[in-house]
Design a protein around this motif. Structure first.
Motif, PDB file in Angstrom:
ATOM      1  N   GLY A  85       0.319   2.224  -9.842  1.00 32.98           N
ATOM      2  CA  GLY A  85       0.035   0.938  -9.228  1.00 32.98           C
ATOM      3  C   GLY A  85       0.188   0.950  -7.721  1.00 32.98           C
ATOM      4  N   TRP A  86      -0.214   2.046  -7.065  1.00 34.38           N
ATOM      5  CA  TRP A  86      -0.135   2.132  -5.615  1.00 34.38           C
ATOM      6  C   TRP A  86      -1.073   1.118  -4.961  1.00 34.38           C
ATOM      7  CZ3 TRP A  86       3.126   5.150  -2.684  1.00 34.38           C
ATOM      8  CH2 TRP A  86       3.866   6.122  -3.382  1.00 34.38           C
ATOM      9  N   ALA A  87      -0.596   0.507  -3.862  1.00 30.32           N
ATOM     10  CA  ALA A  87      -1.398  -0.489  -3.151  1.00 30.32           C
ATOM     11  C   ALA A  87      -1.209  -0.323  -1.646  1.00 30.32           C
ATOM     12  CB  ALA A  87      -1.001  -1.903  -3.563  1.00 30.32           C
ATOM     13  N   VAL A  88      -2.232  -0.649  -0.879  1.00 31.04           N
ATOM     14  CA  VAL A  88      -2.154  -0.622   0.582  1.00 31.04           C
ATOM     15  C   VAL A  88      -1.394  -1.858   1.053  1.00 31.04           C
ATOM     16  CG1 VAL A  88      -3.467  -0.691   2.730  1.00 31.04           C
ATOM     17  CG2 VAL A  88      -4.315   0.658   0.788  1.00 31.04           C
ATOM     18  N   VAL A  89      -0.314  -1.665   1.810  1.00 26.92           N
ATOM     19  CA  VAL A  89       0.445  -2.795   2.355  1.00 26.92           C
ATOM     20  C   VAL A  89       0.276  -2.906   3.865  1.00 26.92           C
ATOM     21  CG1 VAL A  89       2.129  -2.809   0.500  1.00 26.92           C
ATOM     22  CG2 VAL A  89       2.560  -1.420   2.532  1.00 26.92           C
ATOM     23  N   HIS A  90      -0.244  -1.842   4.506  1.00 26.98           N
ATOM     24  CA  HIS A  90      -0.536  -1.905   5.940  1.00 26.98           C
ATOM     25  C   HIS A  90      -1.577  -0.845   6.285  1.00 26.98           C
ATOM     26  CE1 HIS A  90      -0.122  -1.326  10.304  1.00 26.98           C
ATOM     27  NE2 HIS A  90       0.364  -2.565  10.330  1.00 26.98           N
ATOM     28  N   ALA A  91      -2.525  -1.201   7.134  1.00 19.75           N
ATOM     29  CA  ALA A  91      -3.512  -0.251   7.649  1.00 19.75           C
ATOM     30  C   ALA A  91      -4.148  -0.836   8.898  1.00 19.75           C
ATOM     31  CB  ALA A  91      -4.584   0.055   6.603  1.00 19.75           C
ATOM     32  N   ASP A  92      -4.520   0.045   9.817  1.00 20.57           N
ATOM     33  CA  ASP A  92      -5.168  -0.380  11.056  1.00 20.57           C
ATOM     34  C   ASP A  92      -6.187   0.683  11.460  1.00 20.57           C
ATOM     35  OD1 ASP A  92      -5.955  -1.396  13.481  1.00 20.57           O
ATOM     36  OD2 ASP A  92      -3.936  -1.750  14.228  1.00 20.57           O
ATOM     37  N   PRO A  93      -7.378   0.714  10.811  1.00 23.16           N
ATOM     38  CA  PRO A  93      -8.382   1.735  11.124  1.00 23.16           C
ATOM     39  C   PRO A  93      -8.836   1.710  12.578  1.00 23.16           C
ATOM     40  CG  PRO A  93      -8.882   0.633   9.056  1.00 23.16           C
ATOM     41  CD  PRO A  93      -7.781  -0.141   9.693  1.00 23.16           C
ATOM     42  N   GLU A  94      -8.879   0.530  13.194  1.00 22.50           N
ATOM     43  CA  GLU A  94      -9.320   0.451  14.577  1.00 22.50           C
ATOM     44  C   GLU A  94      -8.331   1.113  15.524  1.00 22.50           C
ATOM     45  OE1 GLU A  94     -10.203  -3.525  15.663  1.00 22.50           O
ATOM     46  OE2 GLU A  94     -11.819  -3.758  14.180  1.00 22.50           O
TER      47      GLU A  94
END
Length: 324
Positions: free
Chosen positions: A110-119
């Motif tokens: 059940g892994w989930a993205v909690v933070h990301a900033d591709p820019e």
């Protein structure tokens, strides 16, 4: 001002000589591998029911505590994953490219993205989460993210204005924190990351890791086989002879407090009872990025060549190991 990435960084975090800007899309799940424990594993951690590793193209693997059986867990992204930790309450948290942070329950599913900033186009390289839920994730160009809720949410935090790449963060037994990186950067915090002091190590190269150990001992390791040691919690440092010029990427301590260090070209160095470091003969030449000691005479090596066991039973005796 941003500084060029060191060539060694490309060796650690990319299976090919691609730049960090060529991140895999965050909206694609990790590919399933026929041999998941053969894929590139960049980091691993002990969990409540075994060992969990993360690596290239979003690879997540789970194995038994002895490391003899591995299965892939489907990951939500295809991005490079660089570090993983288990919180006191059992939550699993991993970092990666594009300032990525993933979270999972203790089961590792059940892994989930909690933070990301591709820019932002900046990778995170390591993370630490303390027993009360506060933590830091660190990365390129001085990037630092802070959490106060065991990794469920993250905010930007400035630690150092020089924008050096932070490659590692770790906690000493006494609670002090250490961050290390390029340009000889070594920082220490004695208040759980609220403030940081820059330490003078008299070397301006790149450190890929900092490993605190027993009774105030701290190891720093990095480019060109450099290995520094402090026995007073970072107040003073001395260079240790390794006899190699290959980069060193990780270190761990055996139960008797001797160190084992590994890195490029499959190199493994074991500390002798006299405090010297000797190279262990191995047939594999793939870079080793993570060491987990699983018993007094065995360890697991993670890296470009997947997961490999290491038998230490035929090495020098440990009865008079350093620190005893």
């Amino acid at each position: 001002m941003r500084h060029p990435l060191a060539l060694a960084l490309l060796l650690i975090l990319a299976a090919t000589a691609s730049s960090l800007s060529r991140a895999e899309p965050l909206n694609e799940s990790a590919p399933l591998l026929a041999c998941p424990d053969c894929g590139q594993i960049n980091a691993a951690v002990r969990t409540q029911d075994g060992i969990l590793g993360v690596g290239a193209r979003g690879l997540i693997v789970h194995g038994t505590s002895s490391g003899d059986r591995w299965q892939q867990i489907r990951g939500p992204v295809r991005s490079m994953l660089t570090a993983v930790t288990a919180t006191r309450e059992g939550q699993l948290v991993a970092t990666g490219h594009d300032a990525l942070v993933l979270s999972s329950p203790a089961s590792g599913t059940g892994w989930a993205v909690v933070h990301a900033d591709p820019e932002l186009d900046t990778p995170l390289f390591d993370l630490w989460i303390g027993q009360h839920g506060s933590g830091l994730a660190v990365g390129a160009y001085g990037l630092a993210l802070r959490t106060t809720d065991y990794g469920r949410s993250w905010t930007r935090r400035e630690i150092d204005s020089q924008e050096a790449h932070f490659y590692a963060i770790d906690e000493a037994p006494n609670g002090n924190l250490f961050i290390c990186g390029e340009f000889g950067t070594v920082l220490r915090s004695d208040n759980r990351g609220q403030s940081w002091t820059r330490l003078d190590v008299s070397w301006d190269g790149t450190f890929f890791g900092c490993r605190p150990g027993h009774a105030g001992r701290v190891l720093l390791y990095g480019l060109e086989g450099v290995l520094l040691e402090s026995t007073d919690d970072g107040k003073t440092w001395q260079h240790l002879e390794t006899g190699i010029s290959a980069s060193l990427y990780d270190a761990a301590f055996l139960p008797d407090h001797r160190a084992i260090v590994a890195g490029a070209d499959g190199i493994v160095l074991l500390e002798t009872p006299a405090g010297n470091f000797e190279r262990i003969s191995r047939a594999h030449s793939e870079s080793i990025l993570k060491i987990l000691v699983t018993s007094p005479d065995t360890a697991l090596l993670f890296g470009e060549g997947g997961i490999q066991p290491l038998d230490l039973s035929d090495t020098l005796p440990a009865e008079k190991g350093r620190g005893q």
